[in-house]
Design an enzyme around this catalytic site. Sequence first.
Site, PDB file in Angstrom:
ATOM      1  N   GLU A 260      10.768  27.154 -40.538  1.00 47.80           N
ATOM      2  CA  GLU A 260      10.275  28.139 -41.506  1.00 47.80           C
ATOM      3  C   GLU A 260       8.769  28.376 -41.447  1.00 47.80           C
ATOM      4  OE1 GLU A 260      11.434  25.049 -42.024  1.00 47.80           O
ATOM      5  OE2 GLU A 260      10.528  24.068 -43.749  1.00 47.80           O
ATOM      6  N   HIS A 284      18.426  30.769 -44.385  1.00 50.28           N
ATOM      7  CA  HIS A 284      17.860  29.457 -44.715  1.00 50.28           C
ATOM      8  C   HIS A 284      16.334  29.459 -44.527  1.00 50.28           C
ATOM      9  CE1 HIS A 284      17.882  24.987 -44.895  1.00 50.28           C
ATOM     10  NE2 HIS A 284      16.859  25.121 -44.065  1.00 50.28           N
ATOM     11  N   GLU A 285      15.893  29.878 -43.365  1.00 45.65           N
ATOM     12  CA  GLU A 285      14.436  29.843 -43.098  1.00 45.65           C
ATOM     13  C   GLU A 285      13.699  30.798 -44.034  1.00 45.65           C
ATOM     14  OE1 GLU A 285      13.922  27.326 -41.569  1.00 45.65           O
ATOM     15  OE2 GLU A 285      15.797  27.098 -40.452  1.00 45.65           O
ATOM     16  N   HIS A 288      13.163  29.266 -47.395  1.00 41.66           N
ATOM     17  CA  HIS A 288      12.038  28.325 -47.421  1.00 41.66           C
ATOM     18  C   HIS A 288      10.729  29.004 -47.858  1.00 41.66           C
ATOM     19  CE1 HIS A 288      13.297  24.386 -46.057  1.00 41.66           C
ATOM     20  NE2 HIS A 288      13.831  24.828 -44.937  1.00 41.66           N
ATOM     21  N   GLU A 307      14.638  20.722 -48.477  1.00 41.46           N
ATOM     22  CA  GLU A 307      15.852  21.154 -47.767  1.00 41.46           C
ATOM     23  C   GLU A 307      17.065  21.331 -48.675  1.00 41.46           C
ATOM     24  OE1 GLU A 307      15.699  22.407 -44.965  1.00 41.46           O
ATOM     25  OE2 GLU A 307      13.793  21.645 -44.186  1.00 41.46           O
ATOM     26  N   ASP A 364      11.253  11.454 -38.249  1.00 40.63           N
ATOM     27  CA  ASP A 364      12.220  12.025 -37.307  1.00 40.63           C
ATOM     28  C   ASP A 364      13.462  11.142 -37.182  1.00 40.63           C
ATOM     29  OD1 ASP A 364      10.765  14.335 -36.731  1.00 40.63           O
ATOM     30  OD2 ASP A 364       9.657  13.372 -35.102  1.00 40.63           O
ATOM     31  N   TYR A 372      19.835  17.739 -47.059  1.00 43.81           N
ATOM     32  CA  TYR A 372      20.282  19.131 -47.098  1.00 43.81           C
ATOM     33  C   TYR A 372      21.507  19.286 -47.995  1.00 43.81           C
ATOM     34  CZ  TYR A 372      17.471  20.157 -42.891  1.00 43.81           C
ATOM     35  OH  TYR A 372      16.451  20.330 -41.992  1.00 43.81           O
ATOM     36  N   LYS A 543      20.872  19.454 -32.942  1.00 45.15           N
ATOM     37  CA  LYS A 543      22.141  19.526 -33.651  1.00 45.15           C
ATOM     38  C   LYS A 543      23.318  19.610 -32.672  1.00 45.15           C
ATOM     39  CE  LYS A 543      24.532  22.339 -37.084  1.00 45.15           C
ATOM     40  NZ  LYS A 543      24.580  23.629 -37.789  1.00 45.15           N
TER      41      LYS A 543
HETATM   42  N1  BES Z   1      12.542  22.689 -41.726  1.00 46.21           N
HETATM   43  C1  BES Z   1      13.759  22.568 -41.039  1.00 46.21           C
HETATM   44  C2  BES Z   1      13.615  21.995 -39.667  1.00 46.21           C
HETATM   45  C3  BES Z   1      12.927  20.646 -39.587  1.00 46.21           C
HETATM   46  C4  BES Z   1      13.159  19.673 -40.531  1.00 46.21           C
HETATM   47  C5  BES Z   1      12.065  20.377 -38.562  1.00 46.21           C
HETATM   48  C6  BES Z   1      12.509  18.442 -40.440  1.00 46.21           C
HETATM   49  C7  BES Z   1      11.426  19.161 -38.480  1.00 46.21           C
HETATM   50  C8  BES Z   1      11.642  18.176 -39.423  1.00 46.21           C
HETATM   51  C9  BES Z   1      14.504  23.899 -40.954  1.00 46.21           C
HETATM   52  O1  BES Z   1      14.357  24.690 -42.088  1.00 46.21           O
HETATM   53  C10 BES Z   1      15.977  23.598 -40.855  1.00 46.21           C
HETATM   54  O2  BES Z   1      16.479  22.984 -41.742  1.00 46.21           O
HETATM   55  N2  BES Z   1      16.658  24.052 -39.800  1.00 46.21           N
HETATM   56  C11 BES Z   1      18.079  23.865 -39.624  1.00 46.21           C
HETATM   57  C12 BES Z   1      18.829  25.118 -39.964  1.00 46.21           C
HETATM   58  C13 BES Z   1      19.557  25.153 -41.216  1.00 46.21           C
HETATM   59  C14 BES Z   1      20.407  26.381 -41.407  1.00 46.21           C
HETATM   60  C15 BES Z   1      20.062  23.959 -41.886  1.00 46.21           C
HETATM   61  C16 BES Z   1      18.343  23.566 -38.173  1.00 46.21           C
HETATM   62  O3  BES Z   1      17.396  23.556 -37.375  1.00 46.21           O
HETATM   63  O4  BES Z   1      19.486  23.340 -37.808  1.00 46.21           O
HETATM   64 ZN    ZN Z   2      15.308  23.883 -43.795  1.00 47.02          ZN
END
Ligand code: BES
Ligand code: ZN
Length: 590
Positions: A260, A284-285, A288, A307, A364, A372, A543
């Site tokens: 985001e 989602h983004e 944010h 989240e 991480d 989430y 993912k």
């Molecule tokens: N902010 C996150 C990505 C993130 C979290 C990067 C923690 C580094 C550390 C982003 O908003 C996110 O949650 N992305 C998800 C998508 C979502 C629809 C749940 C993803 O990347 O899968």
């Molecule tokens: Zn997110």
Amino acid sequence: MARPDPHSHFDDSQPRTRRWRLRLRADFERRILAGTAELELDGRGGVLDLDTKGLTILGAASGGAAVPFELGPDNPVLGRRLRLSLPAAAKSVSVEYETSPSAAGLQWLGPEQTAGKRRPFLFSQCQAIHARSVVPCQDSPAVRVTYEAELDVPEGLTAVMGAGPAGDAKGGPGRRVFKFAMPQPIPSYLLALAVGALEGRDLSPRSRVWAEPATVEKAAWEFAGVEEMLRAAESLFGPYDWERYDMLVLPPSFPYGGMENPRMTFLTPTLLAGDRSLVDVVAHELAHSWTGNLVTNANAEHFWLNEGFTVWAERRILKKLKGPEAASMAWAIGQKALDDELARFRDKPELTRLRLHLEGVDPDEAFSSVPYEKGARFLTALERAAGQEAFDRFVKEYLKRFRFQSLTTEQFLAFVEEKLPGLLAKVGAAAWLDGPGLPEDAPRFASPRLDELSALASAWRDGRRPDPAAAKAWSPAELLIYLQKLPKRLPEADCAWLDETFALTGLGNYEVLVQWLCLAAASGYAPAFPRIRALLSEVGRMKYVRPLYQALGQTPAGRALAREVFASAAPAYHALTRRVAESVLAAAPA
Ligand code: BES
Ligand code: ZN
């Protein structure tokens, strides 16, 4: 409290940064950024501790005089403290430095890793604590800065940032300088830049998508509905405060689905399904922009505030645009992700609480779907107990009260108690926040269609099969739910039947494709191996990478493939992706 963030050397008794002035040159030969970061301060002077990771510090100066500095020992997670001894009442300090070619927050790609195959590419990913590998800074979301930046890049490449453009000009021979100004104050983890052969397409007066020329048309089609999404979000959460909402589609090694970054969401190209079926990631983004970017978690221990709130908000947007049935399906898909994560963290139940204790823990490593999906369910519990109208009013008040600030779970709870007294006790908030797993009385999301698909999948073992003609008309979400509910391994003939009936191996929707490839991998279904190999050689989205390597680990043939792909693909992986793949491979039997 002197250091409010376990992941930063930020000390709140020291001067606070207000603004950055960045002047950086992107050297694609050496794979480094080099230049100066000038930090404008609140004028307190004295000792200033900054976070750095892999940075080479060449000098520091304030008001024309050199500033003594000292780098502390290297901590593998936190990096090194840069201690600057500033004159009293110093208004700013300028640090001259270079990044490392292996900076955790940057990925330098060769031309072969891009869609166009002709020019190199650079992108940043600073969340959670990698901004310090790009800029020496107080790398905690407790600090917000505005900034201006100049990026000096090779001619023919375009630089973008999560900021407003402020013009570009010819640089030295063969160079171009892009300027940016970020007027809204942001936490350091939202610093974002990318450099590559990029082209933009306008989608609305306030939104444009950027991508390589080879993908930009596809991206413009996929995300054409963004303005409608923006309007839906504004009606739910109040005015959009960041002026523009642009998006950047990255090369496939980008380790997340979306990030985001303010004014410029970063997206994986795996969202380009060709049927707009994955735009919930954009919802989602975009969400944010309110929950996360406007109102920010104080540090990674309160990550659920970012989240969980955003998943809840994303599904409110989805419900508004596509109806309650579509939203229920999204909740069901999320439930599956949550169940899987709770199983993965079986031995670390402390990481399945909403309120985390992360002293000495790499954010991480703590990352999972729990903040989430559990977070979003906690908010739904509050929403249901308060009633829709009262809760919507509460959310708007919350966003207004903490606008451009960061907060802790405790501050959130105090605000709920103030606005909706008794609500926390009513939903049993303590179990949600400090208990492991999911409370017994967690909200459920009813959907008749979901029940049908679950029943159909459970009947697989009794030999029941969906009618192929009817199944051809299933939506990607329906197919995904069905596949998720099937047995985790199937005999070869069953795999072949599924593959043929649903044309799975050729799918453009990566969510469904990866669900299928995991089933195929765990079943040792060899006809799917070439597709798995191709995917793992190209796509860095964690993912997908994690479950695929995990599924391959379950058969000897899969393990052989996993090792072979990793050996050839790992050098080109993003550092985060490499680490995830490595840890899965290390856990697999020999
Ligand atoms: N902010 C996150 C990505 C993130 C979290 C990067 C923690 C580094 C550390 C982003 O908003 C996110 O949650 N992305 C998800 C998508 C979502 C629809 C749940 C993803 O990347 O899968
Ligand atoms: Zn997110």
